[in-house]
Scaffold this motif. Sequence first.
Motif, short mmCIF file in Angstrom:
data_model
loop_
_atom_site.label_atom_id
_atom_site.label_comp_id
_atom_site.label_asym_id
_atom_site.label_seq_id
_atom_site.Cartn_x
_atom_site.Cartn_y
_atom_site.Cartn_z
N LYS A 168 37.83 43.97 52.91
CA LYS A 168 37.73 45.26 52.23
C LYS A 168 38.16 45.20 50.76
O LYS A 168 38.43 46.23 50.14
CB LYS A 168 38.55 46.30 52.98
CG LYS A 168 38.01 46.56 54.38
CD LYS A 168 38.81 47.61 55.12
CE LYS A 168 38.21 47.85 56.51
NZ LYS A 168 38.96 48.88 57.27
N GLY A 169 38.22 43.99 50.23
CA GLY A 169 38.53 43.80 48.83
C GLY A 169 38.04 42.44 48.40
O GLY A 169 37.08 41.92 48.96
N VAL A 170 38.70 41.84 47.42
CA VAL A 170 38.39 40.48 47.01
C VAL A 170 39.66 39.67 47.03
O VAL A 170 40.76 40.19 46.80
CB VAL A 170 37.75 40.44 45.60
CG1 VAL A 170 36.38 41.09 45.61
CG2 VAL A 170 38.65 41.09 44.56
N ASP A 171 39.54 38.38 47.32
CA ASP A 171 40.68 37.48 47.31
C ASP A 171 40.60 36.62 46.06
O ASP A 171 39.56 35.98 45.79
CB ASP A 171 40.66 36.60 48.56
CG ASP A 171 40.87 37.41 49.83
OD1 ASP A 171 41.38 38.55 49.73
OD2 ASP A 171 40.50 36.92 50.91
N ILE A 172 41.69 36.58 45.30
CA ILE A 172 41.75 35.86 44.03
C ILE A 172 42.72 34.71 44.17
O ILE A 172 43.87 34.89 44.59
CB ILE A 172 42.17 36.80 42.89
CG1 ILE A 172 41.18 37.98 42.79
CG2 ILE A 172 42.25 36.06 41.57
CD1 ILE A 172 41.57 39.04 41.77
#
Length: 279
Positions: free
Chosen positions: A181-185
């Motif tokens: 549900k987001g982005v992994d950085i």
Amino acid sequence: MCKQKKFSLGFCALLVAGFLAGCAQTNEAPVETRGGFGRTATTVDPATLPGAENAGKPGYYTVKPGDTLIRIGLEHGQSWKDIAQWSQLANPNVIEVGQVVRVVPPGTAPGEGRATPTATAPVQATPLPPAGGTASAPAASSTNTSTGSAPTAPSADVASLGLIWPAAGNIISGFNETTNKGVDIAGKAGDPIVAAAAGKVIYVGEMRGYGQLIIIQHSKDYLTAYAHNQKMLVKEEQTVKKGQHIAQMGSSDTDRVKLHFELRRQGKPIDPVRYLPAR
């Protein structure tokens, strides 16, 4: 003597049987589930729980097994403290399965006063090399693969937030409504994490699946979440500026060092990459 011994044994057997029967009658303990901030809550007849008369109505939410007030707030874009106040919870640390809580302000219809998305063109974003300047693998695609449809254009109020990247690393896992549900950085332990926009910190603490988590509310519609931190540098109710150092990157409740970053509109996760500037 034998008769007395037989009588004693028989009497003891009756006592044991009676004790076990009593245990069977009193061992009908209610089912326990996580509630509030992760503590156990007891399930009872839903009709007797607070807010039962509002079950199914717009603007209200019925607590399910595994829910916590923090997670309910995240999923509805609200502060857990506001939900506790609107729902007049006697003890916000404990919520019960079947209990009904209010997830919009009193006197406000769900969706009332919400901004309507405009036809602004999506912002194109490119990944920045991670802190330290070393090269890494290409960023993962942030296309929403759960629907396969074209991206929705960002709304004017998202653009007004002027979001910036919360960490200087490559995207290692892109957005997907159902699986991410987001982005992994990517990054290394201790790398700085900054507020993507100015706002108010509405949660600092732990949540299952997110580890050490910070949630910042930017407007009545938008909030951002920063997960898996190693160290958190802000407190609840604190006002932060865009770009302010709020945490250190870590690996809490995950398998590698990274920042999981979410952008939510009215609690619904949306792809943050489309609203971030090119870099």
